[in-house]
Design an enzyme around this catalytic site. Structure first.
Site, PDB file in Angstrom:
ATOM      1  N   HIS A  61       0.761  -0.956  -0.023  1.00  0.00           N
ATOM      2  CA  HIS A  61      -0.123  -0.154   0.063  1.00  0.00           C
ATOM      3  C   HIS A  61       0.810   1.447  -0.523  1.00  0.00           C
ATOM      4  O   HIS A  61       0.802   1.885   0.385  1.00  0.00           O
ATOM      5  CB  HIS A  61      -1.173  -0.242   1.484  1.00  0.00           C
ATOM      6  CG  HIS A  61      -2.154  -1.226   1.476  1.00  0.00           C
ATOM      7  ND1 HIS A  61      -2.817  -1.231   0.873  1.00  0.00           N
ATOM      8  CD2 HIS A  61      -1.844  -2.373   1.771  1.00  0.00           C
ATOM      9  CE1 HIS A  61      -3.973  -2.249   0.554  1.00  0.00           C
ATOM     10  NE2 HIS A  61      -3.115  -3.142   0.869  1.00  0.00           N
ATOM     11  N   ASN A 133     -10.718  -2.851   2.557  1.00  0.00           N
ATOM     12  CA  ASN A 133     -10.137  -2.743   1.254  1.00  0.00           C
ATOM     13  C   ASN A 133     -11.494  -2.727   0.271  1.00  0.00           C
ATOM     14  O   ASN A 133     -12.247  -2.429   1.347  1.00  0.00           O
ATOM     15  CB  ASN A 133      -9.533  -3.807   0.636  1.00  0.00           C
ATOM     16  CG  ASN A 133      -7.885  -4.123   1.426  1.00  0.00           C
ATOM     17  OD1 ASN A 133      -6.771  -3.171   1.014  1.00  0.00           O
ATOM     18  ND2 ASN A 133      -7.184  -5.691   1.153  1.00  0.00           N
ATOM     19  N   TYR A 343       0.497  -4.142  11.887  1.00  0.00           N
ATOM     20  CA  TYR A 343       0.472  -2.650  11.676  1.00  0.00           C
ATOM     21  C   TYR A 343       1.085  -1.899  12.511  1.00  0.00           C
ATOM     22  O   TYR A 343       1.663  -1.559  12.695  1.00  0.00           O
ATOM     23  CB  TYR A 343      -1.011  -2.389  11.555  1.00  0.00           C
ATOM     24  CG  TYR A 343      -1.187  -3.290  10.359  1.00  0.00           C
ATOM     25  CD1 TYR A 343      -1.508  -3.998  10.585  1.00  0.00           C
ATOM     26  CD2 TYR A 343      -1.317  -2.604   8.990  1.00  0.00           C
ATOM     27  CE1 TYR A 343      -2.013  -4.652   8.651  1.00  0.00           C
ATOM     28  CE2 TYR A 343      -2.058  -2.301   7.841  1.00  0.00           C
ATOM     29  CZ  TYR A 343      -2.033  -3.498   8.223  1.00  0.00           C
ATOM     30  OH  TYR A 343      -2.279  -4.206   6.352  1.00  0.00           O
TER      31      TYR A 343
END
Ligand code: NDP
Length: 490
Positions: A61, A133, A343
């Site tokens: 991303h 997404n 993350y």
């Protein structure tokens, strides 16, 4: 970029310590043609700072853009969640970031790829991040395969080229990818703009109401602009003309006052249904058919403010699925559990240990933790620096906010195993439903054509034969057509 100032009003350049600089044109040298001297701190600092301008790009991303806005809850869903942002009438400031997955920071926006749909809600009980997404499913269900999958989508070790053969090698050896690959190769694999795509949580989450009752939920942000896509040819053409097409579109729309909106709907599954549902509800390669769990409207997301500092507000934005507020919790989805760790970890590497202090990431609600110090920390909590303490420092208030969302886990040996199977848990059934229920004839033809075009670029035996079988397992007719057309050269 307009500044209306006279020469007298114009600010003077300085070093980063605020010291006026002597020249923006000439470095300090021994005589006009002589060597530079080290005391020219202004120029030295410019060089040093320039060399350090980039933070590591996101591993996935990397190419993206975003905007600020708000979410307003228009319906009463308090029977399902006590989360403050989802109480009727609540309006919450937020940030959205959209992105491609595989391409690097300068890659063309109109490549066929899933799109990231990452949201940060600045709620009064902390930041809530939903890192979704534009697809309701994903390529795999076990996090141990994610790194290999991404490697197969990125670049070869020898010549640094992307390679469709390695993509299909991975996919055909991983049949659980069939549903998402069908989505990717279909029309929605190439959205017209970020404004014209839906966003999905993909994962199943838990919602808890004020009485402590638990529900399994999936989020569907439906574009109010409608879902529109580009053909493969349009995508290629735009990529050549303007690789920043999607970035520019969002920015221009918001600037002109055409604020994009999405309506949030939820699928809500009673907690007890999960055990006996026909699909494993935590398997990220599966949807819950709308007929089983219809969409329930919740509210509206509006994007109405462009960033004015891309690096500070978008590049350094750190979205983390682990950021869940009271009333929202995780589920046993193994991919989600892995992302809860991954993350935050990547932000520690990419931005730094104090990434959460940056204005774009900082909650709008109080932060009362005992975490402290570290590089670039400028706002340390005071004494007491430990807990428990007798001096009035912050203490957890589980009675006020509830404890950890929980579910029952059967005791047993540690194993490496697939999810326990539910009645209809095969890898190809929902992909077949997409081909035959969601797509019309023209859409199916474009699907075949997109697959053929992709496969003809470098896919070789033994992968090629597996590609035909993979598509025949999804749908016999589509598989036969792919084989026939590939063998005929397109
Ligand atoms: P439905 O007929 O109720 O739903 C089909 C959904 O497919 C639509 O609502 C739409 O999702 C989506 N869709 C429409 N056209 C396309 C397309 N060209 N490419 C991809 N998706 C499209 O049936 P089910 O709920 O039983 O789903 C059937 C299949 O549809 C699933 O197996 C799945 O592959 C796909 N799908 C299902 C979704 C779900 O959450 N149930 C979501 C998206 C796809 P939307 O309304 O979100 O735009």
């Amino acid at each position: 970029m307009e500044r209306k100032v006279t020469d007298a009003q114009r600010p003077y350049t300085t070093t980063d310590a605020g010291i006026p600089s002597a020249s923006d044109e000439y470095s300090l040298t021994v005589g006009a043609g002589g060597p530079m001297v080290l005391q020219d701190h202004y120029v030295i600092q410019k060089m040093q700072q320039f060399n350090r301008e980039r933070v590591p790009e996101r591993v996935v991303h990397a190419k993206g853009g975003g905007a600020f806005g708000y979410f307003e809850t228009t319906e009463d869903v308090s029977q399902f969640t006590k989360a403050k942002l989802f109480q009727k009438g609540a309006r919450t400031e937020m940030l959205a970031r959209f992105s491609t997955v595989a391409g690097e920071r300068g890659y063309a926006d109109t490549a066929r790829d899933p799109r990231g749909f990452a949201l940060k809600f600045y709620t009064e009980e902390g930041n809530y991040d939903m890192v979704g997404n534009n697809t309701p499913v994903f390529f795999m269900r076990d996090p141990s395969k994610f790194q290999d999958f991404i490697h197969s989508q990125k670049r070869r070790a020898d010549n640094h080229l992307r390679d469709n053969n390695m993509q299909w090698d991975f996919w055909t050896l991983s049949p659980e990818s069939a549903h998402q690959v069908t989505f990717l190769m279909g029309d929605r694999g190439l959205p017209k703009t970020w404004r014209h795509m839906n966003g999905y949580s993909s994962h199943t989450y838990m919602w808890l109401n004020a009485g402590g009752e638990r529900y399994w939920v999936k989020y569907h942000f439906k574009s109010d602009q409608g879902v529109e896509n580009l053909t493969e040819e349009e995508g290629h053409q735009i990529a050549g003309q303007n690789p920043d097409h999607h970035l520019q579109d969002l920015s221009a729309a918001i600037k002109s006052g055409d604020h994009p909106t999405w309506t949030l709907h939820m699928q809500v599954m009673p907690f007890e249904d999960a055990a006996s549902y026909r699909f494993n509800p935590f398997d990220l390669t599966k949807v819950w058919p709308h007929g089983d769990y219809p969409l329930i409207k919740v509210g509206r997301m509006v994007l109405d403010r462009n960033p004015d500092n891309y690096f500070a507000q978008i590049e350094q934005a750190a979205f983390e699925p682990n950021n869940m507020v009271p009333g929202i919790g995780p589920s046993p989805d193994k991919m989600l559990i892995a992302r809860l760790f991954s993350y935050h970890d990547t932000h520690l590497h990419r931005i730094g240990g104090n990434a959460m202090q940056l204005p774009v990431n900082r909650p709008r609600s109080p932060v009362n933790s005992y975490n402290r110090d570290g590089a670039m920390r400028y706002d340390n909590p005071g004494d007491p620096v430990y807990a428990p303490n007798s001096y009035g420092g912050p203490a957890a208030a589980p009675g006020r906010f509830g404890t950890d969302p929980s579910w029952f886990v059967e005791g047993g040996e540690l194993v490496r195993a697939a999810y326990e199977a539910h009645a209809e848990d095969d890898d190809f059934g929902q992909a077949n439903a997409m081909v035959n229920r969601a797509m019309d004839d023209a859409g199916r033809q474009r699907l075949v054509s997109n697959v053929v075009g992709h496969v003809l670029q470098g896919v070789e035996e033994p992968v090629l034969s597996r590609v035909f079988e993979y598509w025949r397992s999804i749908d016999k007719t589509v598989g036969d057509q792919v084989e026939q057309k590939v063998k005929a050269g397109g």
